[in-house]
Write a protein that holds these residues in place. Structure first.
Motif, short mmCIF file in Angstrom:
data_model
loop_
_atom_site.label_atom_id
_atom_site.label_comp_id
_atom_site.label_asym_id
_atom_site.label_seq_id
_atom_site.Cartn_x
_atom_site.Cartn_y
_atom_site.Cartn_z
N VAL A 101 0.85 -1.20 0.00
CA VAL A 101 0.00 0.00 0.00
C VAL A 101 0.88 1.25 0.00
CG1 VAL A 101 -1.68 1.35 1.34
CG2 VAL A 101 -2.01 -1.11 1.03
N ALA A 102 1.95 1.23 0.78
CA ALA A 102 2.86 2.38 0.80
C ALA A 102 3.49 2.61 -0.57
CB ALA A 102 3.94 2.18 1.86
N GLU A 103 3.87 1.52 -1.25
CA GLU A 103 4.42 1.66 -2.61
C GLU A 103 3.38 2.22 -3.56
OE1 GLU A 103 5.65 -2.28 -3.68
OE2 GLU A 103 7.59 -2.11 -2.68
N ALA A 104 2.14 1.76 -3.43
CA ALA A 104 1.06 2.26 -4.29
C ALA A 104 0.81 3.74 -4.01
CB ALA A 104 -0.21 1.44 -4.08
N LEU A 105 0.82 4.14 -2.75
CA LEU A 105 0.66 5.55 -2.41
C LEU A 105 1.77 6.40 -3.00
CD1 LEU A 105 -0.51 5.57 1.32
CD2 LEU A 105 -1.68 6.64 -0.61
N ALA A 106 2.98 5.87 -2.98
CA ALA A 106 4.12 6.60 -3.52
C ALA A 106 3.98 6.83 -5.03
CB ALA A 106 5.42 5.86 -3.22
N ASP A 107 3.23 5.96 -5.70
CA ASP A 107 3.01 6.11 -7.14
C ASP A 107 1.99 7.20 -7.47
OD1 ASP A 107 4.85 4.16 -7.66
OD2 ASP A 107 3.37 2.61 -8.18
N LEU A 108 1.19 7.62 -6.49
CA LEU A 108 0.19 8.66 -6.75
C LEU A 108 0.86 10.01 -6.92
CD1 LEU A 108 -2.56 7.77 -4.09
CD2 LEU A 108 -2.46 7.08 -6.48
N SER A 109 0.14 10.93 -7.54
CA SER A 109 0.65 12.29 -7.65
C SER A 109 0.73 12.89 -6.25
CB SER A 109 -0.27 13.13 -8.54
OG SER A 109 -1.49 13.37 -7.86
N PRO A 110 1.60 13.88 -6.04
CA PRO A 110 1.72 14.48 -4.71
C PRO A 110 0.39 15.04 -4.18
CG PRO A 110 3.57 15.13 -6.08
CD PRO A 110 2.61 14.38 -6.97
N SER A 111 -0.41 15.64 -5.05
CA SER A 111 -1.69 16.21 -4.58
C SER A 111 -2.67 15.11 -4.17
CB SER A 111 -2.30 17.12 -5.64
OG SER A 111 -2.57 16.40 -6.83
N HIS A 112 -2.70 14.01 -4.92
CA HIS A 112 -3.58 12.90 -4.55
C HIS A 112 -3.09 12.21 -3.28
CE1 HIS A 112 -5.40 12.27 -8.83
NE2 HIS A 112 -5.94 13.29 -8.19
N ARG A 113 -1.78 12.02 -3.18
CA ARG A 113 -1.23 11.39 -1.99
C ARG A 113 -1.52 12.23 -0.75
NH1 ARG A 113 3.31 10.13 -3.98
NH2 ARG A 113 4.33 12.13 -3.60
N ALA A 114 -1.36 13.55 -0.86
CA ALA A 114 -1.58 14.43 0.29
C ALA A 114 -3.02 14.36 0.79
CB ALA A 114 -1.23 15.88 -0.08
N VAL A 115 -3.97 14.32 -0.14
CA VAL A 115 -5.37 14.30 0.26
C VAL A 115 -5.72 12.96 0.92
CG1 VAL A 115 -6.77 13.47 -1.69
CG2 VAL A 115 -7.42 15.53 -0.51
#
Length: 174
Positions: A113-127
């Motif tokens: 899940v952490a790897e998948a989150l890291a693949d998101l854009s910074p704005s999506h990850r932040a939200v």
């Protein structure tokens, strides 16, 4: 002469998972580099022998489970052959402190899940981090991120879709 599909599979598995598997095996064997390398080699050999196991589930958790089982089996075999219990510096404490397979599965899923989150854009990850991990409301997330509440809602919607896709690619989502 080209390489066979089997050889390509083994090379790909080793390239993608060899480092983390070796690190994990080293921890489980109390730092015995030779035993850890043997465990990783046997793990990849089992993956090659059972390609159907790789097709039915996420690969990395299966590989980590095989590593753990091989180390535990080797320890049990030594004890069953009348071998002495390993001293603490040979990995006995590590084996005794090993979490159950459910704990390992949860940890591997968390890493995925952490790897998948890291693949998101910074704005999506932040939200996602603010709303789900910090448990903030839309209004609080908007204040923290300095964006309108409507933007938080739409980013959350699209971030969750992107996260679901990233998890599906890793074999974790239905």
């Amino acid at each position: 002469m080209g390489t066979s599909p089997d050889e390509r599979l083994l090379r790909a598995l080793y390239a993608e998972h060899g480092g983390p598997l070796l690190g994990y095996a080293l921890r489980l064997t109390g730092g015995d580099h030779q035993q850890a390398e043997d465990v990783v080699q046997e793990t990849l050999l089992r993956a090659w022998r059972h390609p159907e196991a790789l097709a039915k589930r996420p690969v990395r958790p299966w590989l980590f489970t095989v590593v753990r089982n091989l180390v535990v089996d080797a320890h049990r075999a030594r004890v069953a052959r009348g071998g002495r219990h390993l001293p603490i510096d040979d990995g006995q404490a590590t084996l005794a402190a090993l979490p159950g397979s459910d704990d390992i599965d949860r940890a591997l899923e968390s890493w995925t899940v952490a790897e998948a989150l890291a693949d998101l854009s910074p704005s999506h990850r932040a939200v996602i981090v603010e709303t789900y991990y910090h448990g903030r409301s839309v209004a609080d997330t908007a204040k923290v991120l300095g964006i309108p509440p409507g933007t938080v809602k739409s980013r959350t919607y699209y971030a969750l879709r992107a996260l679901k896709l990233a998890l599906e690619e890793r074999g974790l989502a239905p």
